[in-house]
Design an enzyme around this catalytic site. Structure first.
Site, PDB file in Angstrom:
ATOM      1  N   HIS A 113      19.604 -18.266  20.365  1.00  0.00           N
ATOM      2  CA  HIS A 113      19.282 -18.306  18.932  1.00  0.00           C
ATOM      3  C   HIS A 113      19.568 -19.673  18.315  1.00  0.00           C
ATOM      4  O   HIS A 113      18.833 -20.165  17.478  1.00  0.00           O
ATOM      5  CB  HIS A 113      20.055 -17.218  18.182  1.00  0.00           C
ATOM      6  CG  HIS A 113      19.411 -16.798  16.903  1.00  0.00           C
ATOM      7  ND1 HIS A 113      19.353 -15.502  16.479  1.00  0.00           N
ATOM      8  CD2 HIS A 113      18.773 -17.514  15.937  1.00  0.00           C
ATOM      9  CE1 HIS A 113      18.719 -15.437  15.311  1.00  0.00           C
ATOM     10  NE2 HIS A 113      18.365 -16.649  14.964  1.00  0.00           N
ATOM     11  N   ASP A 151       8.509 -10.973  16.586  1.00  0.00           N
ATOM     12  CA  ASP A 151       9.715 -11.778  16.758  1.00  0.00           C
ATOM     13  C   ASP A 151      10.890 -11.144  16.026  1.00  0.00           C
ATOM     14  O   ASP A 151      10.827 -10.913  14.824  1.00  0.00           O
ATOM     15  CB  ASP A 151       9.459 -13.184  16.201  1.00  0.00           C
ATOM     16  CG  ASP A 151      10.674 -14.094  16.342  1.00  0.00           C
ATOM     17  OD1 ASP A 151      10.780 -14.783  17.369  1.00  0.00           O
ATOM     18  OD2 ASP A 151      11.526 -14.097  15.428  1.00  0.00           O
ATOM     19  N   LYS A 204      16.671 -12.599  20.704  1.00  0.00           N
ATOM     20  CA  LYS A 204      17.482 -13.813  20.787  1.00  0.00           C
ATOM     21  C   LYS A 204      18.947 -13.471  21.051  1.00  0.00           C
ATOM     22  O   LYS A 204      19.471 -12.503  20.484  1.00  0.00           O
ATOM     23  CB  LYS A 204      17.381 -14.604  19.479  1.00  0.00           C
ATOM     24  CG  LYS A 204      15.952 -14.846  19.014  1.00  0.00           C
ATOM     25  CD  LYS A 204      15.874 -15.629  17.715  1.00  0.00           C
ATOM     26  CE  LYS A 204      14.454 -15.738  17.208  1.00  0.00           C
ATOM     27  NZ  LYS A 204      14.026 -14.582  16.407  1.00  0.00           N
TER      28      LYS A 204
END
Length: 323
Positions: free
Chosen positions: A117, A50, A84
């Site tokens: 995000h 991530d 993101k």
């Protein structure tokens, strides 16, 4: 160990590994370190990585992923990579260029998951956190439903396999779910989630819409960050967690991660410490009892380490809602 079996099916048919490696690091950590620790995490067995444009390390993380593909440790399809779209790119026409920039930095053809995000839009420009002459954030106003449509187009173009959101409350999720002409539902909502903020209502809401909750801040928060309240208690020093950890001969961190997995939450473990990265993958080696789970549920006290107070005046500030 490759936790192949430990994956959850998303509402678009793709699979997400339930344990992810978070790559965010405070500014004082040299960027080059992201290459080393990401490589190490993949070697240790992490397959879900991530990151985000705003972490400013996608070049390094991409380099690590590519080098582990090149040396035969993994194939591209073994890796689940999340990026993101940052708040300064929430205008619909800026979404795809933002993703293309991330892909260029990563030197990858696609990401597995691309998420908004956070719902608070900031003024477009070169600066990640634009402020006026008084140091106040410069907000932008964007219809998040139009932003979502831009993400849907990125999925159709094959630039991302799945699309989702982060830091959305249930009303903001509902807005997208009820949008006329919705093509794809968000596959996930990535939010701060740990025993002190267990998000049980939001989790229930997400489950009822087949949206996966992804937990960040699952081990509490680093005190070094300028936006974290230093007066909040340390999660990993909690006596209840410590007692349960002792009983299972595990660490409080592993208990906190295991707790999320057992309640159907995908959990991100963020560490730049090799010993702890290796340890975190051991979350599959034990199970918490029903009593353990109840005791951890009882720790919920709505403590939010990342409350993004600077954005409290924005109409899309997500934390004014209960969940």
């Amino acid at each position: 160990m490759d936790p192949k079996g430990q994956r959850v099916k998303l509402n678009d048919g793709h699979f997400i590994p339930v344990l992810g490696f978070g790559t965010f690091a405070p500014r004082e950590v040299p960027k080059s370190e992201a290459v080393e620790v990401t490589k190490f995490a993949i070697e240790a067995g992490f397959r879900h990585i991530d990151s985000a444009y705003t972490y400013q390390n996608e070049e390094q993380v991409g380099q690590a992923i590519r080098s582990k593909i090149a040396d035969g440790t993994v194939k591209r399809e073994d890796i689940f990579y999340t990026s993101k779209v940052w708040s300064t790119f929430l205008r619909p026409d800026l979404v795809r260029p933002a993703l293309e920039k991330s892909l260029k930095d990563l030197q990858l053809d696609y990401v597995d998951l691309y998420i908004i995000h956070q719902p608070v839009a900031l003024m477009p420009g070169e600066t990640l956190f634009p402020t006026d002459e008084n140091g106040k954030p410069m907000f932008d106003s964007v219809d998040l439903c139009r932003t979502w449509e831009a993400l849907e187009k990125c999925k159709d173009a094959g630039l991302t396999k799945s699309i989702g959101v982060s830091n959305f409350n249930h009303k903001q999720l509902e807005k997208i779910l009820n949008k006329p002409g919705l093509k794809y539902k968000p596959v996930c909502n990535q939010v701060e989630c740990h025993p002190y903020l267990n998000q049980s209502k939001l989790l229930e809401f997400c489950k009822s819409h087949d949206i996966v909750l992804v937990a960040y801040g699952a081990l509490g928060a680093q005190r070094t960050l300028q936006w974290v309240n230093p007066n909040l208690p340390f999660l990993l020093e909690d006596p209840v967690l410590s007692a349960i950890a002792k009983k299972h001969k595990q660490t409080p961190a592993l208990v906190a991660l295991r707790y999320q997995i057992q309640r159907g939450v995908v959990v991100l473990a963020k560490s730049y410490n090799k010993k702890r990265i290796k340890e975190n993958i051991q979350v599959f080696d034990f199970e918490l009892t029903l009593e353990d789970m109840k005791a951890i549920d009882g720790l919920n006290s709505n403590i939010r380490y990342y409350d993004f107070q600077q954005a409290v005046d924005h109409p899309e500030y997500p934390y004014s809602e209960e969940y």
